[in-house]
Design a protein around this motif. Structure first.
Motif, short mmCIF file in Angstrom:
data_model
loop_
_atom_site.label_atom_id
_atom_site.label_comp_id
_atom_site.label_asym_id
_atom_site.label_seq_id
_atom_site.Cartn_x
_atom_site.Cartn_y
_atom_site.Cartn_z
N LEU A 201 9.55 0.35 14.67
CA LEU A 201 8.65 -0.65 14.12
C LEU A 201 7.57 -0.93 15.16
O LEU A 201 7.88 -1.22 16.31
CB LEU A 201 9.42 -1.93 13.79
CG LEU A 201 8.61 -2.99 13.02
CD1 LEU A 201 9.52 -3.74 12.07
CD2 LEU A 201 7.91 -3.94 13.93
N LEU A 202 6.32 -0.82 14.72
CA LEU A 202 5.18 -1.02 15.62
C LEU A 202 4.24 -2.07 15.05
O LEU A 202 3.94 -2.06 13.87
CB LEU A 202 4.39 0.29 15.77
CG LEU A 202 5.16 1.49 16.30
CD1 LEU A 202 4.43 2.76 15.99
CD2 LEU A 202 5.38 1.32 17.78
N GLY A 203 3.76 -2.95 15.91
CA GLY A 203 2.69 -3.86 15.54
C GLY A 203 1.36 -3.17 15.77
O GLY A 203 1.16 -2.53 16.80
N VAL A 204 0.46 -3.27 14.80
CA VAL A 204 -0.85 -2.63 14.91
C VAL A 204 -1.94 -3.64 14.58
O VAL A 204 -1.69 -4.67 13.95
CB VAL A 204 -0.97 -1.40 13.96
CG1 VAL A 204 0.04 -0.32 14.36
CG2 VAL A 204 -0.78 -1.80 12.51
N GLN A 205 -3.14 -3.33 14.98
CA GLN A 205 -4.27 -4.21 14.72
C GLN A 205 -4.72 -4.16 13.27
O GLN A 205 -5.05 -5.19 12.67
CB GLN A 205 -5.44 -3.84 15.63
CG GLN A 205 -6.66 -4.72 15.45
CD GLN A 205 -7.77 -4.33 16.41
OE1 GLN A 205 -7.60 -3.49 17.27
NE2 GLN A 205 -8.90 -4.95 16.24
N SER A 206 -4.76 -2.97 12.71
CA SER A 206 -5.21 -2.82 11.33
C SER A 206 -4.69 -1.51 10.76
O SER A 206 -4.19 -0.66 11.49
CB SER A 206 -6.74 -2.87 11.25
OG SER A 206 -7.30 -1.78 11.93
N LEU A 207 -4.86 -1.37 9.44
CA LEU A 207 -4.52 -0.13 8.75
C LEU A 207 -5.78 0.41 8.09
O LEU A 207 -6.87 -0.10 8.32
CB LEU A 207 -3.39 -0.38 7.74
CG LEU A 207 -2.05 -0.76 8.37
CD1 LEU A 207 -1.06 -1.22 7.31
CD2 LEU A 207 -1.48 0.40 9.17
N ALA A 208 -5.64 1.41 7.25
CA ALA A 208 -6.79 2.14 6.70
C ALA A 208 -7.70 1.30 5.81
O ALA A 208 -8.85 1.66 5.64
CB ALA A 208 -6.30 3.37 5.94
N ARG A 209 -7.18 0.23 5.26
CA ARG A 209 -7.98 -0.56 4.32
C ARG A 209 -7.69 -2.05 4.54
O ARG A 209 -6.53 -2.44 4.72
CB ARG A 209 -7.60 -0.15 2.91
CG ARG A 209 -8.47 -0.70 1.83
CD ARG A 209 -8.23 0.11 0.57
NE ARG A 209 -8.57 -0.66 -0.61
CZ ARG A 209 -8.27 -0.29 -1.82
NH1 ARG A 209 -7.61 0.83 -2.05
NH2 ARG A 209 -8.62 -1.03 -2.85
N PRO A 210 -8.71 -2.88 4.51
CA PRO A 210 -8.48 -4.33 4.64
C PRO A 210 -7.50 -4.82 3.58
O PRO A 210 -7.52 -4.35 2.44
CB PRO A 210 -9.87 -4.93 4.42
CG PRO A 210 -10.83 -3.84 4.74
CD PRO A 210 -10.14 -2.56 4.34
N GLY A 211 -6.64 -5.74 3.97
CA GLY A 211 -5.66 -6.30 3.04
C GLY A 211 -4.30 -5.65 3.13
O GLY A 211 -3.30 -6.24 2.71
N LEU A 212 -4.23 -4.44 3.66
CA LEU A 212 -2.93 -3.79 3.83
C LEU A 212 -2.24 -4.41 5.04
O LEU A 212 -2.83 -4.54 6.11
CB LEU A 212 -3.09 -2.29 4.03
CG LEU A 212 -3.59 -1.51 2.82
CD1 LEU A 212 -3.89 -0.06 3.21
CD2 LEU A 212 -2.58 -1.56 1.69
N LEU A 213 -0.96 -4.77 4.87
CA LEU A 213 -0.20 -5.42 5.93
C LEU A 213 0.84 -4.51 6.56
O LEU A 213 1.29 -4.78 7.67
CB LEU A 213 0.51 -6.66 5.36
CG LEU A 213 -0.37 -7.72 4.73
CD1 LEU A 213 0.48 -8.81 4.13
CD2 LEU A 213 -1.34 -8.28 5.77
N ILE A 214 1.24 -3.45 5.84
CA ILE A 214 2.34 -2.62 6.31
C ILE A 214 2.15 -1.19 5.80
O ILE A 214 1.61 -0.97 4.71
CB ILE A 214 3.70 -3.19 5.84
CG1 ILE A 214 4.88 -2.35 6.36
CG2 ILE A 214 3.73 -3.40 4.34
CD1 ILE A 214 6.23 -3.02 6.16
N GLU A 215 2.58 -0.25 6.62
CA GLU A 215 2.60 1.17 6.25
C GLU A 215 3.90 1.75 6.76
O GLU A 215 4.34 1.42 7.86
CB GLU A 215 1.40 1.90 6.85
CG GLU A 215 1.33 3.35 6.47
CD GLU A 215 0.00 4.00 6.82
OE1 GLU A 215 -0.03 5.25 6.88
OE2 GLU A 215 -0.99 3.28 7.03
N ILE A 216 4.52 2.61 5.97
CA ILE A 216 5.78 3.23 6.36
C ILE A 216 5.70 4.72 6.11
O ILE A 216 5.36 5.15 5.01
CB ILE A 216 6.98 2.65 5.58
CG1 ILE A 216 7.07 1.13 5.79
CG2 ILE A 216 8.29 3.34 5.98
CD1 ILE A 216 8.14 0.44 4.95
N ASP A 217 6.00 5.51 7.16
CA ASP A 217 6.13 6.95 6.91
C ASP A 217 7.58 7.36 7.10
O ASP A 217 8.37 6.66 7.73
CB ASP A 217 5.14 7.78 7.73
CG ASP A 217 5.34 7.75 9.21
OD1 ASP A 217 6.47 8.00 9.68
OD2 ASP A 217 4.37 7.49 9.93
#
Length: 136
Positions: free
Chosen positions: A109-125
């Protein structure tokens, strides 16, 4: 060894990547990072970590089923959370247990500044395996 690239029915079809790669004699499944997009490409649950996490696990389940695998075949999860707060892990774990039962896969689990699109809060691969055929 062959590599198959696919975008299964039931999940968003991206413009510049494949949702699923099947490799290593067709037993290793590599899923692209899943975000809270419904099959029509619309974001689900803007601002709501629980709702977004549920959509992601539904997407993962759909992709795995298209490859004749199940949530029990997941080997490793990598989870990225925007502006991570320690209590976020409880929300994520609660949703994860709705889809995955013991034994639980390896996870990062990693905390990140942002993802590919505004409004996305989480991504899982996901890395998963396709079960070996039971008949010869």
């Amino acid at each position: 060894m062959s590599v198959q690239f696919s975008n299964p029915d039931g999940v968003f079809v991206p413009l510049a990547f494949s949702q699923l790669l099947t490799v290593w004699n067709e037993t290793l499944l590599i899923l692209s990072g899943q975000v809270a997009f419904a099959a029509d490409g619309q974001m689900v649950g803007e601002g709501n970590l629980r709702v977004q996490t549920e959509q992601i696990f539904k997407n993962i389940q759909t992709i795995l089923l298209s490859a004749e695998a199940t949530m029990g075949d997941i080997l490793k999860l990598t989870i990225y959370v925007v502006n991570y707060q320690p209590d976020d892990r409880f929300v994520i774990a609660d949703v994860q247990r709705m889809f995955i039962v013991e034994p639980f896969p390896a996870s990062t689990l990693l905390g990140v500044q942002s993802l590919a699109r505004p409004g996305l809060l989480i991504e899982i691969d996901v890395l998963a395996k396709r079960p070996f055929p039971t008949t010869i």
